[in-house]
Design a protein around this motif. Structure first.
Motif, mmCIF file in Angstrom:
data_model
loop_
_atom_site.group_PDB
_atom_site.id
_atom_site.type_symbol
_atom_site.label_atom_id
_atom_site.label_comp_id
_atom_site.label_asym_id
_atom_site.label_seq_id
_atom_site.Cartn_x
_atom_site.Cartn_y
_atom_site.Cartn_z
ATOM 1 N N PHE A 34 -9.859 2.373 1.071
ATOM 2 C CA PHE A 34 -9.957 0.731 1.151
ATOM 3 C C PHE A 34 -9.075 0.650 2.519
ATOM 4 N N CYS A 35 -8.104 1.417 2.636
ATOM 5 C CA CYS A 35 -7.263 0.784 3.880
ATOM 6 C C CYS A 35 -8.013 0.907 5.131
ATOM 7 N N LYS A 36 -8.706 1.885 5.321
ATOM 8 C CA LYS A 36 -9.554 2.150 6.473
ATOM 9 C C LYS A 36 -10.645 1.131 6.444
ATOM 10 N N TRP A 37 -11.336 0.791 5.357
ATOM 11 C CA TRP A 37 -12.323 -0.167 5.248
ATOM 12 C C TRP A 37 -11.818 -1.574 5.844
ATOM 13 N N HIS A 38 -10.461 -1.808 5.339
ATOM 14 C CA HIS A 38 -10.031 -3.277 5.448
ATOM 15 C C HIS A 38 -9.561 -3.264 7.076
ATOM 16 N N GLU A 39 -9.225 -2.234 7.541
ATOM 17 C CA GLU A 39 -8.741 -2.423 8.965
ATOM 18 C C GLU A 39 -10.037 -2.504 9.595
ATOM 19 N N HIS A 98 -3.442 9.467 -10.186
ATOM 20 C CA HIS A 98 -4.504 10.389 -9.809
ATOM 21 C C HIS A 98 -4.831 10.631 -8.201
ATOM 22 N N GLU A 99 -4.907 11.925 -7.736
ATOM 23 C CA GLU A 99 -5.138 12.053 -6.323
ATOM 24 C C GLU A 99 -6.286 11.389 -5.941
ATOM 25 N N TRP A 100 -7.410 11.203 -6.746
ATOM 26 C CA TRP A 100 -8.504 10.820 -6.363
ATOM 27 C C TRP A 100 -8.436 9.328 -6.202
ATOM 28 N N MET A 101 -7.550 8.590 -6.787
ATOM 29 C CA MET A 101 -7.360 7.259 -6.362
ATOM 30 C C MET A 101 -6.391 6.960 -5.342
ATOM 31 N N ARG A 102 -5.547 8.048 -4.894
ATOM 32 C CA ARG A 102 -4.890 7.855 -3.672
ATOM 33 C C ARG A 102 -6.066 7.732 -2.354
ATOM 34 N N ASP A 103 -6.869 8.870 -2.685
ATOM 35 C CA ASP A 103 -7.825 9.021 -1.529
ATOM 36 C C ASP A 103 -8.877 7.516 -1.554
ATOM 37 N N ALA A 104 -8.835 7.234 -2.477
ATOM 38 C CA ALA A 104 -9.724 5.823 -2.775
ATOM 39 C C ALA A 104 -8.901 4.585 -2.283
ATOM 40 N N LEU A 105 -7.604 4.580 -2.396
ATOM 41 C CA LEU A 105 -6.820 3.618 -1.657
ATOM 42 C C LEU A 105 -6.850 3.916 -0.035
ATOM 43 N N GLU A 106 -6.834 5.141 0.425
ATOM 44 C CA GLU A 106 -6.756 5.241 1.844
ATOM 45 C C GLU A 106 -8.096 4.864 2.159
ATOM 46 N N VAL A 160 0.858 -1.227 0.003
ATOM 47 C CA VAL A 160 -0.026 -0.028 0.076
ATOM 48 C C VAL A 160 0.869 1.407 0.131
ATOM 49 N N SER A 161 1.980 1.299 0.860
ATOM 50 C CA SER A 161 2.859 2.626 0.767
ATOM 51 C C SER A 161 3.427 2.984 -0.353
ATOM 52 N N GLU A 162 3.738 1.816 -1.288
ATOM 53 C CA GLU A 162 4.304 2.038 -2.479
ATOM 54 C C GLU A 162 3.364 2.603 -3.685
ATOM 55 N N ALA A 163 2.121 1.797 -3.597
ATOM 56 C CA ALA A 163 0.907 2.232 -4.433
ATOM 57 C C ALA A 163 0.687 3.799 -4.020
ATOM 58 N N LEU A 164 0.450 4.000 -2.750
ATOM 59 C CA LEU A 164 0.220 5.564 -2.763
ATOM 60 C C LEU A 164 1.305 6.486 -3.404
ATOM 61 N N LYS A 172 -13.021 -3.908 8.730
ATOM 62 C CA LYS A 172 -13.734 -5.068 8.291
ATOM 63 C C LYS A 172 -12.972 -6.256 8.951
ATOM 64 N N PHE A 173 -11.601 -6.292 8.659
ATOM 65 C CA PHE A 173 -10.820 -7.520 9.064
ATOM 66 C C PHE A 173 -9.968 -7.148 10.297
ATOM 67 N N VAL A 174 -10.517 -7.175 11.642
ATOM 68 C CA VAL A 174 -9.714 -6.914 12.710
ATOM 69 C C VAL A 174 -8.510 -7.517 12.895
ATOM 70 N N ASP A 175 -8.336 -9.049 12.435
ATOM 71 C CA ASP A 175 -7.122 -9.811 12.516
ATOM 72 C C ASP A 175 -6.291 -9.534 11.451
ATOM 73 N N GLY A 176 -6.747 -8.860 10.529
ATOM 74 C CA GLY A 176 -5.722 -8.676 9.442
ATOM 75 C C GLY A 176 -5.955 -9.143 8.103
ATOM 76 N N THR A 177 -6.819 -10.327 7.918
ATOM 77 C CA THR A 177 -6.884 -10.860 6.782
ATOM 78 C C THR A 177 -8.530 -11.697 6.769
ATOM 79 N N ILE A 178 -8.857 -12.127 5.537
ATOM 80 C CA ILE A 178 -10.180 -12.363 5.474
ATOM 81 C C ILE A 178 -10.352 -13.949 5.847
#
Length: 154
Positions: free
Chosen positions: A141-146, A131-139, A122-126, A148-154
């Motif tokens: 995504f990270c918040k959603w993942h954190e 596009h700036e709006w895609m950086r916002d989308a990735l951020e 994720v850090s490399e992708a950012l 939704k998946f408390v243990d870090g994985t699906i």
């Protein structure tokens, strides 16, 4: 113009021993034939498909991946030079963004001759997103993942 986009992701082990190593999230990025920087798969949808079906199709066509489409993470507005027309001279587009847990990476896919795919932390992708709006989308995504998946994985 309405579009869809997905953030394809997978987990990679951070160590030699899978049982004790931490899982790192990687996202799949593709190049754009029209300029520098990396993108997430995106595009419009056909009249006979849902937004979700279109997101899955675009991931296959542009990035050559299949998996489980997960939650819609929100909508974004952006300007596109390729979508400027008489109805939208400014080229405004709206995209629904989905998370896609990748389960299969295809060896052959429709746009393989014009697209290269890259798995990035994720850090490399950012730092690589075009596009700036895609950086916002990735951020987002990270918040959603954190959340939704408390243990870090699906």
């Amino acid at each position: 113009m309405y579009m869809n986009m997905c953030v394809p992701f997978r987990y990679k082990s951070s160590g030699d021993d899978d049982s004790s190593s931490k899982k790192i999230i990687e996202v799949l990025m593709i190049n754009s034939p029209s300029g520098p920087g990396l993108l997430f798969p995106k595009g419009g949808w056909e009249n006979d498909e849902t937004v979700e079906e279109a997101a899955v199709r675009e991931a296959i066509e542009e990035a050559g991946v299949r998996g489980d489409l997960m939650d819609c993470l929100g909508c974004y507005e952006f300007r596109s030079k390729t979508h400027q027309d008489e109805f939208s001279p400014e080229g405004w587009c709206k995209a629904a963004m989905f998370a896609l847990f990748v389960k299969e990476e295809l060896q052959l896919w429709p746009e393989q001759n014009t697209r290269n795919r890259s798995w990035l932390a994720v850090s490399e992708a950012l730092g690589s997103l075009r596009h700036e709006w895609m950086r916002d989308a990735l951020e987002r995504f990270c918040k959603w993942h954190e959340e939704k998946f408390v243990d870090g994985t699906i």
